[in-house]
Structures are given as structure tokens and as C-alpha cells.
Design an enzyme around this catalytic site. Structure first.
Site, PDB file in Angstrom:
ATOM      1  N   SER A   5       0.848  -1.198   0.000  1.00  0.00           N
ATOM      2  CA  SER A   5       0.000   0.000   0.000  1.00  0.00           C
ATOM      3  C   SER A   5       0.877   1.238   0.000  1.00  0.00           C
ATOM      4  CB  SER A   5      -0.894   0.003   1.247  1.00  0.00           C
ATOM      5  OG  SER A   5      -1.530   1.259   1.405  1.00  0.00           O
ATOM      6  N   TYR A  10      -0.979  -1.346  10.822  1.00  0.00           N
ATOM      7  CA  TYR A  10      -1.252  -1.760   9.444  1.00  0.00           C
ATOM      8  C   TYR A  10      -0.184  -1.202   8.504  1.00  0.00           C
ATOM      9  CZ  TYR A  10      -3.708  -1.895   4.914  1.00  0.00           C
ATOM     10  OH  TYR A  10      -4.047  -2.090   3.592  1.00  0.00           O
ATOM     11  N   LYS A  29       2.560  -3.215   6.025  1.00  0.00           N
ATOM     12  CA  LYS A  29       2.702  -2.996   4.591  1.00  0.00           C
ATOM     13  C   LYS A  29       4.132  -2.613   4.225  1.00  0.00           C
ATOM     14  CE  LYS A  29      -1.422  -3.951   3.178  1.00  0.00           C
ATOM     15  NZ  LYS A  29      -1.656  -5.094   2.258  1.00  0.00           N
TER      16      LYS A  29
END
Length: 236
Positions: free
Chosen positions: A178, A191, A195
Site C-alpha cells: 500500500s 497496518y 505494509k
């Protein structure tokens, strides 16, 4: 560089790719199917592929000739995605799979082998983000869940695929990261860290698997109009 996810079935040879900061999923019509496309008779497994970016990757790869195995933890979602893609006259099968569970990982691999006899592509798109807030308030349980799904499962699915790709003379592994790996959102810190870890995993695996003629790529899409993307836009 890919300008839209309608072109997501075409992989770059670069190790890490940063996609645009924003974008939309471009739906394609069944009439656009290319029976003799670049992925003709190749077999692709795609995790987290019953909606959003994963579903569009599955659709485009199947349109370009691949036999695609879609997967999700939710049986209703798997059945719906398979029905939808088959209605477009695409070659697709589906498996209920929680990528954090070893038995499910093995079952996903087995489906591709039983259905088409091999594996050429492994695209790991699945991810979770169960935490929102100050990273200092996150718990060990949050970190365990995020890294189990977003990082560990991606490595293990790649590892399980490698022997079968070798038998076919090579293959391609793609991790979906991402843009937050480069520009983190503080509200979803764990998160973002997971990534970022995928960039490192890609850089380690790519030279490791090159002698086996297996490419390893990492895509970092920006904010996209999906269910999760809409939530992130609110948090941002």
C-alpha cells in the site's frame, strides 16, 4: 507503472512498484475477454479476491486467459465472486480460506493443483486492519493478528507455491502492499508497518528466487474506491 487496476494482470519486472496516490477500479465487460491473452492457460491463485482490488485482479487475469482460483474467509463472498466471474465466461474456481491457518493454506494450494495441475502465479492481496487510534494504544494481540495475515501468511503462501512453480519452469509472486508503506497514516499505524514489511520481504525473496526463474514483485496501490479504501479516506 500501472495507471489503473484494469491493467493489474500485467506485472512489472521491477522489484517494488508504487502505484498512483488515488484511483478507481475499472470494471471490464465480458466482451473484452481475450481468449489468447498473455496469461493463456496459466494458473493463478489470488488471496483476498472476492471483492475490491483482489476481485478486479482476478477478473483481468482471467480475461487475459488465466485459470484463476479466488479465495476469502467468507463462503458467501467466495460463491458470489465465482458465480459473477463464471457469468462472464471466465475460468475460475473458489476456495474458502483463512490464510492465517495452515490447513486452509494447504487447501488453497491443493485446489489449484487438483483443478489445473499446477501453479504459475501467486498474488497475495489479503490484509486486515483491526485497529484504529494512537499506535501506543495498540496491543500485542493486534500486532499478532495484523502480522499473521498481512506478512506471515504472504510469505508462507509464497513458500508453498515455489516448488510447484519450479516444476513449470518458473512463475510470478506478487505482494499487494500500500502507499501507506511509504506515507503512513498515524491512525492505522500497525497496518502501515505491516505494509512496509512487505517491501523488505520482496527485496529478500526476489534475488533468492531469481535462479528458479520466479519473479517477485510488490505493488503499492494508493487510495482506491473499495470498502476498505472508503474507511481509510474517513480516517485520513
Amino acid at each position: 507503472m500501472m495507471s489503473s487496476w484494469a491493467r493489474a494482470g500485467h506485472f512489472l519486472r521491477a522489484t517494488v512498484c508504487r502505484a498512483p496516490l488515488c484511483g478507481t477500479l475499472q470494471m471490464s465487460n465480458a466482451a473484452d475477454v481475450q481468449r489468447d491473452g498473455p496469461h493463456k492457460n496459466k494458473v493463478a491463485i489470488i488471496t483476498g479476491s472476492t471483492q475490491g482490488i483482489g476481485l478486479e485482479i482476478a477478473r483481468r487475469m482471467a480475461q487475459d486467459g488465466a485459470h484463476v482460483v479466488v479465495s476469502s474467509r467468507n463462503k458467501v463472498n467466495v460463491d458470489r465472486a465465482v458465480e459473477q466471474l463464471k457469468a462472464e465466461n471466465l475460468s475460475v474456481s473458489g476456495v474458502v480460506c483463512h490464510v492465517g491457518k495452515e490447513d486452509d493454506q494447504q487447501r488453497l494450494i491443493a485446489r489449484a493443483l487438483e483443478w489445473q495441475g499446477g501453479i504459475d502465479y501467486m498474488i497475495s492481496n489479503v490484509a486486515v486492519s483491526p485497529f484504529f487510534g494512537n499506535i501506543l494504544d495498540s496491543t500485542a494481540e493486534v500486532w499478532d493478528k495484523i502480522f499473521e495475515v498481512n506478512v506471515k501468511s504472504m510469505f508462507l503462501m509464497a513458500k508453498l507455491s515455489v516448488p510447484h512453480m519450479q516444476k513449470r519452469g518458473g512463475g510470478s509472486i506478487v505482494f499487494i502492499s500500500s502507499v501507506v508503506a511509504y506515507n503512513p497514516l498515524l491512525s492505522i499505524g500497525p497496518y502501515c508497518v505491516s505494509k512496509t514489511a512487505l517491501l523488505g520481504l520482496t527485496k529478500v525473496l526476489a534475488p533468492t528466487l531469481t535462479p528458479m526463474n520466479i519473479r517477485v514483485n510488490c505493488l503499492a496501490p494508493g487510495l482506491t474506491q473499495t470498502k476498505f479504501g472508503n474507511k481509510v479516506s474517513i480516517w485520513a
